[in-house]
Design a protein around this motif. Structure first.
Motif, short mmCIF file in Angstrom:
data_model
loop_
_atom_site.label_atom_id
_atom_site.label_comp_id
_atom_site.label_asym_id
_atom_site.label_seq_id
_atom_site.Cartn_x
_atom_site.Cartn_y
_atom_site.Cartn_z
N ASP A 1 0.85 -1.19 0.00
CA ASP A 1 0.00 0.00 0.00
C ASP A 1 0.89 1.25 0.00
O ASP A 1 1.90 1.26 -0.67
CB ASP A 1 -0.95 -0.04 1.20
N ASP A 2 0.51 2.26 0.74
CA ASP A 2 1.36 3.45 0.88
C ASP A 2 2.27 3.26 2.09
O ASP A 2 2.00 2.45 2.98
CB ASP A 2 0.47 4.69 1.07
N LEU A 3 3.35 4.01 2.14
CA LEU A 3 4.19 4.01 3.32
C LEU A 3 3.36 4.40 4.54
O LEU A 3 2.53 5.31 4.48
CB LEU A 3 5.35 5.01 3.15
N ALA A 4 3.57 3.69 5.65
CA ALA A 4 2.90 4.02 6.92
C ALA A 4 1.38 3.99 6.81
O ALA A 4 0.70 4.70 7.55
CB ALA A 4 3.36 5.39 7.45
N SER A 5 0.85 3.18 5.92
CA SER A 5 -0.60 3.22 5.72
C SER A 5 -1.38 2.36 6.71
O SER A 5 -2.60 2.39 6.71
CB SER A 5 -0.95 2.79 4.29
N HIS A 6 -0.68 1.65 7.59
CA HIS A 6 -1.38 0.80 8.56
C HIS A 6 -0.91 1.14 9.98
O HIS A 6 -1.13 2.25 10.45
CB HIS A 6 -1.19 -0.67 8.19
N THR A 7 -0.27 0.22 10.65
CA THR A 7 0.08 0.40 12.07
C THR A 7 0.90 1.65 12.33
O THR A 7 0.69 2.36 13.32
CB THR A 7 0.86 -0.84 12.57
N SER A 8 1.85 1.95 11.45
CA SER A 8 2.80 3.03 11.73
C SER A 8 2.22 4.43 11.65
O SER A 8 2.87 5.39 12.05
CB SER A 8 4.01 2.91 10.79
N SER A 9 1.00 4.57 11.13
CA SER A 9 0.35 5.88 11.17
C SER A 9 -0.82 5.88 12.14
O SER A 9 -1.56 6.86 12.23
CB SER A 9 -0.15 6.29 9.78
N ALA A 10 -0.97 4.79 12.89
CA ALA A 10 -2.11 4.66 13.81
C ALA A 10 -1.65 4.58 15.26
O ALA A 10 -2.34 4.02 16.10
CB ALA A 10 -2.94 3.44 13.45
N SER A 11 -0.48 5.13 15.54
CA SER A 11 0.06 5.09 16.90
C SER A 11 -0.51 6.24 17.73
O SER A 11 -1.27 7.07 17.22
CB SER A 11 1.59 5.19 16.87
N THR A 12 -0.11 6.29 19.00
CA THR A 12 -0.50 7.42 19.85
C THR A 12 0.43 8.61 19.61
O THR A 12 0.31 9.64 20.24
CB THR A 12 -0.47 7.00 21.33
N LYS A 13 1.36 8.45 18.68
CA LYS A 13 2.25 9.52 18.21
C LYS A 13 3.19 9.98 19.33
O LYS A 13 3.41 11.17 19.54
CB LYS A 13 1.44 10.67 17.61
#
Length: 515
Positions: free
Chosen positions: A38-50
């Motif tokens: 998919d796209d970079l960071a399109s799953h777990t890595s963009s869904a963190s608490t940041k």
């Protein structure tokens, strides 16, 4: 690109661990190709608490090694990317019946001293009746504690690692899936399939399986070797977050204790909002499609209402997002919150020269260390001569003198006084020292081109397509920038129309120039 490419390393997975490993390996002289379905960071890595954090609550589970490692990485990353990672003070209101004060003090003492701190201040007790952070809280909260961690733009952290990997020679292919990999006398023959349904043949000396939630599935379905028997499994735990209008005016975040022993964060978000999360729920469904439930929204609202005077309700939620964390399976951890956030690297050589390294577990804070350890593990197999290097290297745009972002931001605003203040700040935050490259000589607002969506001008969109692999509306509005909350149906349509033309044009130009 060459449809029959030979590389030292094929990395499968464009989340934080995959791009971190690709970056580290490329910097040590390996030829690297990374593919992401998919796209970079399109799953777990963009869904963190940041957050870049040690994980204060993990001390309760005696995860001292993980916390120490994460605390060490916190300082490294603050220096590597001060434009997208910034110090953040957390306030923990004291609730005596949940955890006694002495326990919290001991935990904070360990948190302060498990690793050397050069940037962040230590913890202390506060009087919530006098501290500004006490004002938004119910009157029954009178005492609290303050400690330090850091905030991160998680999706941009992924993109910047991919950018650095590319600039060191790696090839990054988004929307390209590994279909199959078969061992031969010299390594692996892999078939990739891109969005145009073109097959790309890759010969790689090793494969790195950094697919997160799909780690087990990739080994079982795409990598064909009877001699390969996975020793670890991932346990999928869903985490959901909600965003509301701003619930407090100060710049601190909160960490709230819940009776179920879960921890909930309330974090300042994009100046106008508050981010609240997260949940921890077992997840057995398709990790490609993860959405928040009504029960989760209610749980997060009620958790916040326990502490804040200003009540929030599901109708106050302006945005929500969910992701699944691919945690390392543990037989003795029944509670999802108790499952370790540490990682395991599994190295296999099912055939003489065919090496596969799989990543199980991990958290965004420790990605760089994980990547370093992964490449070190592959050193004997690949004959790597160069030593590890990322501990002292900056990420693109992070080469800010003394890692002093506030001074850099102020100077950038002065040098580009024609930019609206908020736009100048966002450019400085998103791109750091690369913001000058983004502006490409523009000296007035006309140079930015058409405004495609609130806060997004044509010049930036063009940069993101050309230099940061953006191809779709969500790539730009939700991952490369955080302008999705300001977008309207009309602006989304306008951006889509612009992309329909621009993506093809820019990629054609790049191929023509051999880039």
């Amino acid at each position: 690109m060459n449809m029959n490419k030979q590389v030292d390393m094929l990395v499968v997975g464009g989340g934080i661990n995959g791009v971190g490993i690709a970056r580290d390996a490329a910097g040590r002289g390996l030829s690297v190709l990374l593919c992401e379905k998919d796209d970079l960071a399109s799953h777990t890595s963009s869904a963190s608490t940041k957050l870049i954090h040690g994980g204060l609550r993990y001390l309760e589970y005696y995860e001292f090694g993980l916390v120490r490692k994460a605390l060490q990485e916190r300082e490294v990353l603050l220096r590597a990317a001060p434009h997208i990672i910034s110090p953040l003070r957390f306030v923990m209101p004291h609730v005596a019946h949940l955890r006694p004060a002495w326990m919290i003090r001991i935990g904070l003492f360990f948190y302060d001293h498990l690793s050397k701190r050069n940037i962040l201040p230590g913890s202390r007790g506060i009087n919530l009746k006098k501290h500004p952070a006490g004002a938004p809280l119910h009157d029954n909260f009178t005492k609290g504690f303050v400690y330090s961690d850091a905030w991160v733009d998680d999706a941009r952290l992924v993109v910047l690692n991919a950018k650095d990997a590319q600039e060191r020679g790696a090839t990054i292919l988004t929307r390209t899936k590994l279909v199959s990999a078969k061992p031969d006398a010299q390594g692996w023959h892999a078939e990739l399939l891109n969005a145009q349904q073109k097959t790309i043949h890759i010969h790689a000396r090793c494969i790195v399986n950094a697919t997160g939630p799909w780690a087990s599935a990739l080994l079982n379905n795409a990598i064909h070797s009877d001699a390969l028997t996975p020793r670890n499994e991932v346990r999928l735990v869903k985490g959901s977050h909600i965003v509301t209008k701003k619930l407090f005016e100060h710049d601190h975040a909160y960490i709230f204790q819940n009776p179920d022993k879960r921890i909930i964060f309330a974090i300042p978000y994009l100046d106008q909002f508050t981010l609240i999360g997260t949940t921890d729920l077992e997840y057995k469904e398709d990790p490609n499609h993860v959405t928040i439930t009504e029960d989760e929204i209610t749980y997060l609202c009620e958790s916040a209402n326990t502490y804040f005077k200003q009540s929030i309700h599901p109708s106050d939620v302006v945005w929500s997002y969910s992701g699944v964390r691919p945690l390392l399976e543990q037989e003795d951890a029944a509670n999802p919150s108790a499952v370790t956030r540490d990682y395991q690297l599994e190295l296999d050589t099912p055939h003489k020269l065919a090496v596969v390294l799989s990543v199980f577990g991990g958290k965004i804070t420790t990605f760089r260390r994980l990547a370093e350890e992964a490449v070190n593990l592959l050193t004997p197999s690949l004959g790597i001569q160069q030593p590890d290097w990322t501990a002292t290297a900056t990420l693109p745009g992070g080469d800010i003198p003394h890692a002093d972002f506030p001074t850099f931001c102020s100077e950038f605003q002065q040098q580009h006084a024609w930019l609206p203040v908020q736009l100048a700040k966002r450019y400085a935050h998103n791109y750091g020292t690369r913001a000058t490259q983004l502006l490409n000589g523009a000296v007035n607002m006309a140079g930015l081109g058409e405004q495609l969506s609130p806060g997004l001008f044509e010049l930036e969109a063009h940069y993101l397509v050309k230099h940061e692999w953006a191809q779709q509306v969500d790539d730009i509005l939700w991952r490369r920038t955080k302008l999705g909350l300001a977008a309207t149906p009309e602006s989304i349509q306008r951006l889509q129309q612009w992309l329909d033309h621009a993506v093809t044009t820019i990629h054609t130009e790049a191929e023509t120039h051999g880039k």
